[in-house]
Design a protein around this motif. Structure first.
Motif, short mmCIF file in Angstrom:
data_model
loop_
_atom_site.label_atom_id
_atom_site.label_comp_id
_atom_site.label_asym_id
_atom_site.label_seq_id
_atom_site.Cartn_x
_atom_site.Cartn_y
_atom_site.Cartn_z
N GLU A 225 82.74 41.09 -27.14
CA GLU A 225 83.48 39.66 -27.58
C GLU A 225 82.65 38.85 -28.27
O GLU A 225 81.25 38.69 -27.85
CB GLU A 225 84.05 39.15 -26.24
CG GLU A 225 85.24 39.74 -25.41
CD GLU A 225 86.70 39.78 -26.38
OE1 GLU A 225 86.57 39.17 -27.03
OE2 GLU A 225 87.38 40.80 -26.23
N GLY A 226 83.12 38.04 -29.39
CA GLY A 226 82.25 37.33 -29.99
C GLY A 226 81.24 37.61 -31.02
O GLY A 226 80.62 36.89 -31.73
N ALA A 227 81.48 39.03 -31.29
CA ALA A 227 80.28 39.45 -32.22
C ALA A 227 80.78 39.03 -33.77
O ALA A 227 81.94 38.80 -34.20
CB ALA A 227 80.37 40.90 -32.44
N ILE A 228 79.80 38.89 -34.61
CA ILE A 228 79.94 38.77 -36.30
C ILE A 228 80.06 40.19 -36.70
O ILE A 228 78.92 40.93 -36.64
CB ILE A 228 78.91 37.94 -36.69
CG1 ILE A 228 78.92 36.73 -36.00
CG2 ILE A 228 79.06 37.74 -38.14
CD1 ILE A 228 77.72 35.76 -36.39
N VAL A 229 81.15 40.60 -37.38
CA VAL A 229 81.23 42.01 -38.05
C VAL A 229 81.19 41.93 -39.66
O VAL A 229 82.23 41.01 -40.18
CB VAL A 229 81.94 42.74 -37.61
CG1 VAL A 229 82.43 44.05 -38.29
CG2 VAL A 229 82.17 43.21 -36.20
N ILE A 230 80.24 42.48 -40.28
CA ILE A 230 80.17 42.79 -41.68
C ILE A 230 80.44 43.88 -42.26
O ILE A 230 79.92 45.02 -41.72
CB ILE A 230 78.72 42.25 -42.15
CG1 ILE A 230 78.37 40.82 -41.71
CG2 ILE A 230 78.85 42.30 -43.74
CD1 ILE A 230 79.11 39.74 -42.09
N ASP A 231 81.71 44.23 -42.91
CA ASP A 231 82.19 45.38 -43.29
C ASP A 231 81.84 45.75 -44.76
O ASP A 231 82.34 45.19 -45.50
CB ASP A 231 83.58 45.49 -42.90
CG ASP A 231 84.08 47.02 -43.24
OD1 ASP A 231 83.40 47.79 -43.63
OD2 ASP A 231 85.26 47.37 -42.95
N VAL A 232 80.98 46.58 -44.93
CA VAL A 232 80.49 47.12 -46.43
C VAL A 232 81.25 48.06 -46.97
O VAL A 232 81.10 48.24 -48.21
CB VAL A 232 78.88 47.31 -46.31
CG1 VAL A 232 78.51 47.42 -47.56
CG2 VAL A 232 78.10 46.24 -45.83
#
Length: 290
Positions: A225-232
Motif C-alpha cells: 500500500e502506498g507504493a509509487i509504481v513507474i511502468d516502462v
C-alpha cells in the motif's frame, strides 16, 4: 492514487524547451538538429521515429530522417553514421533500435560521436553517468527523473526496486535513483528475470520501476500500500474488442496495482512521452554546447 501524467508533464517541458531554443537563436546560436536513422520497416520503429521527428518540428528543431533497407550492410551503415559525425550542422544522432540481426548494435552505437550521443547509449556517456560526471543521460531514465522532479516526489532514503537490467533503462535507472541528487538518494535493488523470490522484494519497495518487457508482469499482490509504481513497458497484445485488434499495455497489471498505489504511470501516456523529452533535452544541450 494519483496518475503520473507523462503527457501533461512532457507538454510543460516542451514549452520550456521552446523558450530555450528561441533564446539560443536570439543569441546567434544554431538551431538544434537531430538526425535519425531508421533501418527496415518495423511498424513500431516507424511510429517511434515519426513521433520524434514531429516533436522536433513542434519545438523548432531541425531534423533529418535517413531510411535504409533492412539488407543494408553494417559497413555501409557505419559509413552513414560517420557522415553524420562529420556534419557540423547535426547536434544529435539517433539510431532506432532494434537493428537487423546481421548488424551489431554495439558497433553502431560505439561509432556515434559521444558529443552527439543524445540517446545516452555510448560507453563514454554511460561511464560518465556512473561516475556522476556531466553527460547525456539515457533518454528513458532521464525522462523518468524529470517526471519525478515535476511531481516533487522525494525519494530520499526510500527503497526502490528496479525490475530489468538493460543498459537502456534498468541499469542506468538504478544508478540515477541512487545518486546524491533530488530526486534520488534512494536505496536501490536491481532485480531481473532470474531474481529469486522477487515478490518478497517488491512488497518491501516504496518505489517500483517495471522495465522487464513482459505484459502485466507486476500484479497487485506484489505491491504494498502506498507504493509509487513507474511502468516502462510498452507491449502490444491482441484485443478483439478494439478496431485495430490490439492494444498497448505495460509491464504492470494496472487494474490490480493502481488501487494500492500513491502514484502510478499509465500506459500509454506515461513514460513514453517523457522518453522523447529526455531525447530533446539532450539534443538542445548538444546544440548549446556548440
Amino acid at each position: 492514487m494519483q496518475i503520473l501524467d507523462g503527457l501533461a508533464v512532457s507538454q510543460h517541458i516542451k514549452e520550456q524547451i521552446k523558450l530555450e531554443v528561441a533564446a539560443l537563436k536570439n543569441k546567434g546560436g544554431k538551431t538544434p538538429h537531430l538526425a535519425a536513422i531508421l533501418v527496415g520497416n518495423n511498424p513500431a520503429s516507424e511510429a517511434y521515429v515519426g513521433n520524434k521527428v514531429r516533436t522536433c518540428e513542434e519545438l523548432g528543431f531541425g531534423s533529418t530522417l535517413l531510411r535504409f533497407d533492412s539488407d543494408i550492410s553494417e559497413f555501409v551503415l557505419l559509413n552513414e553514421v560517420q557522415k553524420l559525425n562529420d556534419n557540423p550542422d547535426i547536434d544529435g544522432i539517433l539510431v532506432q533500435l532494434p537493428l537487423p540481426k546481421h548488424i551489431s548494435e554495439n558497433a553502431i552505437i560505439n561509432a556515434i560521436h559521444p558529443g552527439k550521443d543524445v540517446d545516452g547509449f555510448h560507453p563514454i556517456s554511460q561511464g560518465k553517468m556512473v561516475l556522476g560526471q556531466d553527460t547525456f543521460l539515457p533518454a528513458t531514465p532521464y525522462g523518468i527523473m524529470l517526471m519525478l522532479e515535476y511531481y516533487n516526489l522525494d525519494l530520499t532514503g526510500k527503497h526502490c526496486v528496479v525490475i530489468g537490467r538493460s543498459n537502456i533503462v534498468g541499469t542506468p535507472m538504478s544508478i540515477l535513483l541512487s545518486r546524491n541528487t533530488r530526486p534520488g538518494n534512494a536505496t536501490v535493488t536491481l532485480a531481473h528475470s532470474r531474481t529469486r523470490d522477487l515478490k518478497s522484494l517488491t512488497l518491501q519497495a516504496d518505489v517500483i520501476v517495471a522495465a522487464i518487457g513482459k505484459p502485466g508482469f507486476l500484479t497487485g499482490d506484489m505491491v504494498k500500500e502506498g507504493a509509487i509504481v513507474i511502468d516502462v513497458g510498452i507491449n502490444r497484445i491482441d484485443d478483439p474488442s478494439r478496431k485495430s485488434g490490439s492494444r498497448l499495455v505495460g509491464d504492470v497489471d494496472f487494474d490490480s496495482v493502481a488501487p494500492k498505489c500513491s502514484y502510478i504511470t499509465p500506459v500509454p501516456k506515461g513514460v513514453g512521452p517523457m522518453t522523447i523529452c529526455g531525447l530533446m533535452k539532450n539534443t538542445l544541450k548538444s546544440a548549446q554546447a556548440r
